[in-house]
Design an enzyme around this catalytic site. Sequence first.
Site, short mmCIF file in Angstrom:
data_model
loop_
_atom_site.label_atom_id
_atom_site.label_comp_id
_atom_site.label_asym_id
_atom_site.label_seq_id
_atom_site.Cartn_x
_atom_site.Cartn_y
_atom_site.Cartn_z
CE1 TYR A 1 38.88 39.09 39.49
CE2 TYR A 1 37.16 38.06 38.29
CZ TYR A 1 37.77 39.06 38.88
OH TYR A 1 37.07 40.39 38.67
CE LYS B 1 37.39 41.43 41.90
NZ LYS B 1 37.22 42.71 42.31
#
Length: 201
Positions: A154, A158
């Site tokens: 994740y 980002k």
Amino acid sequence: MKSGKWAVVSGASSGLGVDFSRQLAAQGYRLVLVARSEAPMRELADELARKYGSDVRVFPLDLAAAGAVRALSLGLAEQGIEPELLVNNAGFGLYGDFSEQPLERIRSMLQLNIIALTELTHVLAAGMKARGRGQILLVASIGGYQATPGYAAYCASKAYVLLFGEALHNELGAFGVNVTVVSPGVTATRFLQVAGQQPTR
């Protein structure tokens, strides 16, 4: 006031997407709401129409699915909508040991957080550049600034959003298109629930 101008908000069925939509409606934008869940967007559209008299269009699409961004682009063209603002907000996280997470779930997250975000930005930025004006807001995360065990994939996704947005800010700025990246911390959304992390201090 942005009366008559169109804004596209992805991930508009919950969390920050709802808040972005309310803020934009209050500024006079006409809205295109995009997310998988249709019912919450319909409710939001009704709310914004009652409160602000907003013109709101709802596109129930899973942006992680192949061809979804193209379908959205065609739908906008058919309705004569030329967005001047994109809030690229759709995304989710996965919490836990990377090696134990289902690979298909990781792939779905990366497809939404990176590929769909890139495709949607590409499609709408082209029109903004041609018209010589526009704004793009990409939603990254404080996790994009650091490697975080438990959120390995994740946070990496980002970090992509962060660097992608910084580069586009330079590339598109000369053509009247402003690109901004916002990196929220933990907020009162369903992020932790979806990610599979229990909220703690």
